[in-house]
Design a protein around this motif. Structure first.
Motif, PDB file in Angstrom:
ATOM      1  N   UNK A  49       0.849  -1.193   0.000  1.00 51.10           N
ATOM      2  CA  UNK A  49       0.000   0.000   0.000  1.00 51.10           C
ATOM      3  C   UNK A  49       0.883   1.240   0.000  1.00 51.10           C
ATOM      4  N   UNK A  50       0.444   2.335  -0.619  1.00 42.77           N
ATOM      5  CA  UNK A  50       1.259   3.562  -0.618  1.00 42.77           C
ATOM      6  C   UNK A  50       1.396   4.111   0.795  1.00 42.77           C
ATOM      7  N   UNK A  51       2.485   4.816   1.085  1.00 46.01           N
ATOM      8  CA  UNK A  51       2.679   5.384   2.432  1.00 46.01           C
ATOM      9  C   UNK A  51       1.526   6.307   2.804  1.00 46.01           C
ATOM     10  N   UNK A  52       1.139   6.261   4.061  1.00 49.07           N
ATOM     11  CA  UNK A  52       0.071   7.125   4.542  1.00 49.07           C
ATOM     12  C   UNK A  52       0.353   7.469   6.004  1.00 49.07           C
ATOM     13  N   UNK A  53      -0.424   8.362   6.557  1.00 50.90           N
ATOM     14  CA  UNK A  53      -0.244   8.727   7.953  1.00 50.90           C
ATOM     15  C   UNK A  53       1.123   9.333   8.211  1.00 50.90           C
ATOM     16  N   UNK A  54       1.742   8.913   9.302  1.00 50.14           N
ATOM     17  CA  UNK A  54       3.043   9.471   9.683  1.00 50.14           C
ATOM     18  C   UNK A  54       4.119   9.153   8.650  1.00 50.14           C
ATOM     19  N   UNK A  55       4.090   7.936   8.076  1.00 52.70           N
ATOM     20  CA  UNK A  55       5.145   7.541   7.142  1.00 52.70           C
ATOM     21  C   UNK A  55       5.066   8.320   5.834  1.00 52.70           C
ATOM     22  N   UNK A  56       3.893   8.721   5.435  1.00 51.06           N
ATOM     23  CA  UNK A  56       3.787   9.556   4.230  1.00 51.06           C
ATOM     24  C   UNK A  56       4.511  10.876   4.459  1.00 51.06           C
ATOM     25  N   UNK A  57       4.344  11.431   5.642  1.00 48.28           N
ATOM     26  CA  UNK A  57       5.022  12.670   6.020  1.00 48.28           C
ATOM     27  C   UNK A  57       6.533  12.452   6.102  1.00 48.28           C
ATOM     28  N   UNK A  58       6.940  11.336   6.697  1.00 46.39           N
ATOM     29  CA  UNK A  58       8.368  11.085   6.920  1.00 46.39           C
ATOM     30  C   UNK A  58       9.111  10.696   5.645  1.00 46.39           C
ATOM     31  N   UNK A  59       8.433  10.054   4.718  1.00 50.42           N
ATOM     32  CA  UNK A  59       9.071   9.707   3.441  1.00 50.42           C
ATOM     33  C   UNK A  59       9.551  10.961   2.711  1.00 50.42           C
ATOM     34  N   UNK A  60       8.902  12.071   2.984  1.00 47.29           N
ATOM     35  CA  UNK A  60       9.297  13.336   2.370  1.00 47.29           C
ATOM     36  C   UNK A  60      10.283  14.098   3.246  1.00 47.29           C
ATOM     37  N   UNK A  61      10.020  14.146   4.551  1.00 47.41           N
ATOM     38  CA  UNK A  61      10.811  15.003   5.447  1.00 47.41           C
ATOM     39  C   UNK A  61      12.189  14.438   5.757  1.00 47.41           C
ATOM     40  N   UNK A  62      12.311  13.121   5.904  1.00 45.11           N
ATOM     41  CA  UNK A  62      13.607  12.541   6.297  1.00 45.11           C
ATOM     42  C   UNK A  62      14.690  12.826   5.264  1.00 45.11           C
ATOM     43  N   UNK A  63      14.494  12.531   3.959  1.00 46.88           N
ATOM     44  CA  UNK A  63      15.561  12.842   2.985  1.00 46.88           C
ATOM     45  C   UNK A  63      15.864  14.332   2.897  1.00 46.88           C
ATOM     46  N   UNK A  64      14.808  15.158   2.958  1.00 45.58           N
ATOM     47  CA  UNK A  64      15.018  16.608   2.884  1.00 45.58           C
ATOM     48  C   UNK A  64      15.860  17.103   4.051  1.00 45.58           C
ATOM     49  N   UNK A  65      15.516  16.667   5.266  1.00 42.77           N
ATOM     50  CA  UNK A  65      16.231  17.131   6.459  1.00 42.77           C
ATOM     51  C   UNK A  65      17.666  16.609   6.482  1.00 42.77           C
ATOM     52  N   UNK A  66      17.850  15.340   6.095  1.00 45.96           N
ATOM     53  CA  UNK A  66      19.202  14.761   6.088  1.00 45.96           C
ATOM     54  C   UNK A  66      20.114  15.533   5.133  1.00 45.96           C
ATOM     55  N   UNK A  67      19.621  15.889   3.968  1.00 45.20           N
ATOM     56  CA  UNK A  67      20.424  16.634   2.997  1.00 45.20           C
ATOM     57  C   UNK A  67      20.730  18.042   3.515  1.00 45.20           C
ATOM     58  N   UNK A  68      19.728  18.703   4.065  1.00 42.28           N
ATOM     59  CA  UNK A  68      19.897  20.071   4.547  1.00 42.28           C
ATOM     60  C   UNK A  68      20.914  20.143   5.685  1.00 42.28           C
ATOM     61  N   UNK A  69      20.802  19.226   6.652  1.00 40.68           N
ATOM     62  CA  UNK A  69      21.708  19.260   7.804  1.00 40.68           C
ATOM     63  C   UNK A  69      23.121  18.819   7.425  1.00 40.68           C
ATOM     64  N   UNK A  70      23.230  17.947   6.439  1.00 46.98           N
ATOM     65  CA  UNK A  70      24.567  17.540   5.974  1.00 46.98           C
ATOM     66  C   UNK A  70      25.290  18.715   5.338  1.00 46.98           C
TER      67      UNK A  70
END
Length: 378
Positions: A292-313
């Motif tokens: 099933x496609x990501x939903x709920x918290x994981x839908x949010x995190x699938x987008x935020x985790x890569x963005x935040x990791x790149x920005x903080x690096x």
């Protein structure tokens, strides 16, 4: 998918020699699940009469269960507590199915999966109820079965597997709560981190229980598939926990805290990638399933985790280049688990069905004369 249940009803008026097979054929849906659950509860109250040692019927009736798909007989046991275990197990599975239906949008044509907060809360209540059924099976029913019967139980009804599903239900209940927290403007980072860490603990417990079952049963197909699912969800939960832990560390002013936060974000990104691989492995394992496609918290995190990791690096990566010793993943905090299985109690025995008429005592003339001979002389 249709649900078919066949079970035995003992007729109290006609005795144990007479029985009626009741076949319930119910279409898939919430109302059908409620009807079937109600029928199982009524059957259970009658079935408990067999477990009463005073009646001496505990091992009188033979209970048979078959696979609906191929008609293969899975088990045939002459023990009423085995049937109690089977019925409670089915009630737990139906409750999990009902929770799942709560999280499926009624309008399937929508491209985005939208679930109302009320449905999410109802799903959490149902998950706790299912965990309660399973917890009761583990601590109150399995203990009553002889060892030889317990060894012959299907893998999905073994104690370690039931415990794994109970922990999984609590983990997914916590996951839904995390989804509600992500949607809420009032939920703090501390609340989100706590929920993510609790979810991780539940999935870790579920994984260990399921792993022990797979090892004990030489890798039964159902146990293997379940283990792959729990592994996938465990990796997602770990990614969420490190992400929210990193956000809290990043609020500190010390440079070392920013580096620790960056390590958390990078770890979360790696775990998210691994979770996608684990999801694919789960889907390809027999029987094959569609993710099933990501939903709920994981839908949010699938987008935020890569963005935040790149920005903080980009912001703090130079510090690690200067001092490699700072690259150390901090430990996650431990929290007392807030979700617990609902307390379940067996229904009262349907005593009306188990009333055994006592025949009137008749005294023969010979017995009467013998009694008279023993009367004391006056």
């Amino acid at each position: 998918m249709d649900l078919i249940l066949i079970f035995l009803i003992l007729n109290g008026d006609c005795g144990l020699d007479t029985h009626t097979y009741i076949v319930l054929y119910l279409k898939r849906g919430g109302s059908a699940i409620s009807e079937l659950t109600k029928a199982l509860e009524e059957y259970l109250s009658l079935l408990l009469g067999l477990t009463n040692k005073e009646h001496g019927l505990e091992e009188l009736v033979e209970f048979r269960w078959k696979e609906l798909e191929d008609g293969r007989q899975v088990s045939c046991v002459q023990n009423s507590w085995f049937e109690v275990l089977s019925v409670l197990h089915m009630m737990a599975m139906l409750t999990l199915m009902e929770a799942n239906l709560k999280l499926i949008p009624k309008e399937s044509a929508l491209s985005e999966r939208l679930v109302s907060p009320d449905c999410m809360r109802d799903a959490v209540d149902l998950l706790l109820k299912a965990a309660g059924y399973l917890n009761f099976c583990i601590h109150n029913v399995l203990l009553r079965l002889p060892t030889d019967i317990k060894n012959k139980l299907p893998s999905v009804m073994q104690g370690s597997f039931l415990e794994a599903i109970s922990h999984q239900a609590l983990a997914q209940g916590t996951e839904v709560q995390l989804g509600l927290a992500v949607q809420s403007k009032n939920a703090t980072l501390s609340v989100k981190r706590r929920l993510a860490c609790e979810q991780l603990i539940f999935f870790a417990k579920a994984y260990n229980c399921c792993l022990s079952q797979v090892n004990a049963k030489d890798g039964a197909a159902a146990s293997k598939k379940q283990l792959l699912f729990i592994k996938w969800k465990h990796l997602e939960a770990k990614a969420a926990a490190y992400y929210y832990h990193g956000l809290i560390l990043d609020k500190c002013t010390e440079p070392s805290s920013h580096v620790s936060a960056m390590c958390c974000f990078l770890a979360a990104e790696e775990l998210l990638v691994e979770s996608k691989k684990a999801c694919l492995t789960f889907c390809l394992a027999e029987p094959t399933t569609r993710a099933s496609p990501p939903w709920g918290a994981m839908k949010h995190l699938h987008k935020k985790i890569p963005e935040t990791a790149m920005k903080k690096s980009q912001m703090y990566g130079y510090i690690l280049e200067q001092d490699k010793g700072l690259k150390k993943l901090p430990e996650l905090p431990e929290f007392q688990l807030s979700l617990k299985p609902d307390e379940y109690e067996l229904p009262e025995v349907d005593s009306a069905k188990w009333e055994i008429p006592v025949p009137a005592v008749q005294t023969t003339l010979k017995e009467h004369l013998n009694d008279a001979d023993h009367q004391p002389q006056t």
